[in-house]
Design a protein around this motif. Structure first.
Motif, PDB file in Angstrom:
ATOM      1  N   VAL A 133     -41.704  68.758  30.515  1.00  0.00           N
ATOM      2  CA  VAL A 133     -42.104  68.356  29.129  1.00  0.00           C
ATOM      3  C   VAL A 133     -43.181  67.237  29.447  1.00  0.00           C
ATOM      4  O   VAL A 133     -42.538  66.681  29.989  1.00  0.00           O
ATOM      5  N   ALA A 134     -44.494  67.439  29.164  1.00  0.00           N
ATOM      6  CA  ALA A 134     -45.350  66.467  29.237  1.00  0.00           C
ATOM      7  C   ALA A 134     -45.729  66.023  27.464  1.00  0.00           C
ATOM      8  O   ALA A 134     -45.720  67.058  26.727  1.00  0.00           O
ATOM      9  N   VAL A 135     -45.426  64.777  27.320  1.00  0.00           N
ATOM     10  CA  VAL A 135     -45.929  64.192  26.447  1.00  0.00           C
ATOM     11  C   VAL A 135     -47.707  62.894  26.622  1.00  0.00           C
ATOM     12  O   VAL A 135     -47.382  62.111  27.268  1.00  0.00           O
ATOM     13  N   VAL A 136     -48.252  63.342  25.808  1.00  0.00           N
ATOM     14  CA  VAL A 136     -49.636  63.346  25.834  1.00  0.00           C
ATOM     15  C   VAL A 136     -49.849  62.504  24.252  1.00  0.00           C
ATOM     16  O   VAL A 136     -49.267  62.513  23.456  1.00  0.00           O
ATOM     17  N   THR A 137     -50.315  61.220  24.610  1.00  0.00           N
ATOM     18  CA  THR A 137     -50.852  60.269  22.772  1.00  0.00           C
ATOM     19  C   THR A 137     -52.743  60.164  23.974  1.00  0.00           C
ATOM     20  O   THR A 137     -53.025  60.030  24.822  1.00  0.00           O
ATOM     21  N   ALA A 138     -53.683  60.075  22.495  1.00  0.00           N
ATOM     22  CA  ALA A 138     -54.886  60.143  22.293  1.00  0.00           C
ATOM     23  C   ALA A 138     -54.880  58.792  22.981  1.00  0.00           C
ATOM     24  O   ALA A 138     -56.122  58.134  23.550  1.00  0.00           O
ATOM     25  N   GLY A 139     -54.523  58.110  22.774  1.00  0.00           N
ATOM     26  CA  GLY A 139     -54.745  56.787  22.200  1.00  0.00           C
ATOM     27  C   GLY A 139     -53.300  55.255  22.126  1.00  0.00           C
ATOM     28  O   GLY A 139     -52.134  56.131  21.223  1.00  0.00           O
ATOM     29  N   THR A 140     -53.391  54.334  22.488  1.00  0.00           N
ATOM     30  CA  THR A 140     -52.128  53.591  22.074  1.00  0.00           C
ATOM     31  C   THR A 140     -51.445  53.578  20.792  1.00  0.00           C
ATOM     32  O   THR A 140     -50.287  53.635  20.620  1.00  0.00           O
ATOM     33  N   SER A 141     -51.929  54.278  19.324  1.00  0.00           N
ATOM     34  CA  SER A 141     -51.664  53.600  18.330  1.00  0.00           C
ATOM     35  C   SER A 141     -50.820  54.768  17.926  1.00  0.00           C
ATOM     36  O   SER A 141     -50.485  54.955  17.196  1.00  0.00           O
ATOM     37  N   ASP A 142     -51.385  55.994  19.034  1.00  0.00           N
ATOM     38  CA  ASP A 142     -50.225  57.347  19.395  1.00  0.00           C
ATOM     39  C   ASP A 142     -48.649  57.168  19.850  1.00  0.00           C
ATOM     40  O   ASP A 142     -48.046  57.940  19.179  1.00  0.00           O
ATOM     41  N   ALA A 143     -48.197  56.131  20.449  1.00  0.00           N
ATOM     42  CA  ALA A 143     -47.033  55.673  20.919  1.00  0.00           C
ATOM     43  C   ALA A 143     -45.669  56.003  19.796  1.00  0.00           C
ATOM     44  O   ALA A 143     -44.987  56.594  21.090  1.00  0.00           O
ATOM     45  N   ALA A 144     -45.985  55.655  18.745  1.00  0.00           N
ATOM     46  CA  ALA A 144     -44.695  55.649  18.238  1.00  0.00           C
ATOM     47  C   ALA A 144     -44.106  56.970  17.724  1.00  0.00           C
ATOM     48  O   ALA A 144     -43.678  57.580  18.036  1.00  0.00           O
ATOM     49  N   ALA A 145     -45.469  58.042  17.469  1.00  0.00           N
ATOM     50  CA  ALA A 145     -44.327  59.293  16.992  1.00  0.00           C
ATOM     51  C   ALA A 145     -44.279  59.833  18.832  1.00  0.00           C
ATOM     52  O   ALA A 145     -43.752  60.610  18.343  1.00  0.00           O
ATOM     53  N   ALA A 146     -44.874  60.334  19.404  1.00  0.00           N
ATOM     54  CA  ALA A 146     -45.140  60.183  21.133  1.00  0.00           C
ATOM     55  C   ALA A 146     -43.519  60.156  21.553  1.00  0.00           C
ATOM     56  O   ALA A 146     -43.076  60.717  22.057  1.00  0.00           O
ATOM     57  N   GLY A 147     -43.321  59.175  21.207  1.00  0.00           N
ATOM     58  CA  GLY A 147     -41.766  58.275  21.437  1.00  0.00           C
ATOM     59  C   GLY A 147     -40.425  58.342  21.329  1.00  0.00           C
ATOM     60  O   GLY A 147     -39.870  58.847  21.653  1.00  0.00           O
ATOM     61  N   GLU A 148     -40.947  59.627  19.572  1.00  0.00           N
ATOM     62  CA  GLU A 148     -40.297  60.251  18.732  1.00  0.00           C
ATOM     63  C   GLU A 148     -39.431  61.294  19.887  1.00  0.00           C
ATOM     64  O   GLU A 148     -38.367  62.233  20.336  1.00  0.00           O
TER      65      GLU A 148
END
Length: 252
Positions: A119-134
């Protein structure tokens, strides 16, 4: 059933473990823990800390550890984490992601699932890291290998293009984005892999709490599926289920 009762009588099985085997859940003062969820759905039961006291989360966590060999807590603050870790046996392994607000605990004899899928988990910006981390924690809990690609939003398309080989090699992709939520649409237009859009509550002013990102992803002209705002749990779980199906097909 007699074997379970004999095991309880001899002390080899706790009442909570026996209840979980007989009815599929364990009853605690804080509620009922669904110990059979992973066997039934392929996704481990998680303890949502939001709305629960630290003591209630700890009670549910101990039931999880006793009946399944692991604990997965989401939306946990420092008080929740402290309450759980204070009750753990010394030989348990603990992984706390403060930004994602997740807590994962394994008993020493727990054997995590291992899928032949990525699974690749991608963020548009650093501010999206919390949801992406979950989402990352959930996909890994199901057994998938996770590749993280961070800070590759559409303000500079060269950033995502640089990672096309990794995206195309993945079996499923989760893309977390706030503001106008354009990145999942862009990614889905470049690869033949299933894409799950994860709208995030980042942005300014009108629509800045995730509404614009959600609306943009729902109206995507490229094919993707979308979860609710900040719902990394569902995005990671859905990606994990896809990865599980792919891994099963590869094993046949």
């Amino acid at each position: 059933m007699r074997d379970i009762l004999d095991a309880v009588a001899s002390g080899d099985l706790s009442p909570a473990e026996a209840e979980a085997r007989l009815v599929g859940y364990a009853t605690t003062d804080a509620g009922r823990f669904d110990a059979a969820r992973e066997r039934r759905r392929g996704i481990p039961e998680a303890v949502l800390a939001d709305g629960k006291t630290p003591a209630e989360v700890a009670s549910m966590a101990m039931a999880a550890l006793e009946t399944t060999g692991r604990v997965l807590v989401t939306r946990a603050d420092d008080a929740h984490v402290a309450a759980v870790t204070d009750d753990l046996p010394a030989d348990a392994t603990v992984d706390h992601d403060e930004r994602a607000r997740t807590l994962v605990v394994h008993a020493p004899d727990f054997e995590p699932p291992d899928l032949d899928a990525t699974v690749a988990v991608v963020t548009a910006g650093t501010s999206d890291a919390a949801a992406a981390g979950e989402a990352t924690v959930l996909a890994r809990a199901v057994g998938a290998t996770v590749d993280r690609i961070d800070d590759v939003g559409v303000a500079h398309l060269g950033r995502i293009v640089d990672h096309l080989d990794t995206l195309r090699a993945a079996d499923v992709v989760v893309v977390a984005a706030g503001r106008e939520g354009a990145l999942p649409t862009v990614v889905a237009g470049l690869i033949d892999t299933p894409v799950i859009g994860l709208p995030v509550s980042t942005g300014y002013g009108y629509g800045g709490e995730g509404e614009s990102a959600l609306g943009s992803m729902l109206q995507s002209c490229t094919v993707l599926s979308v979860v609710n705002v900040d719902d990394g749990f569902t995005a990671g779980a859905q990606a994990g289920l896809i990865a599980r199906a792919i891994s099963g097909a590869r094993d046949e």
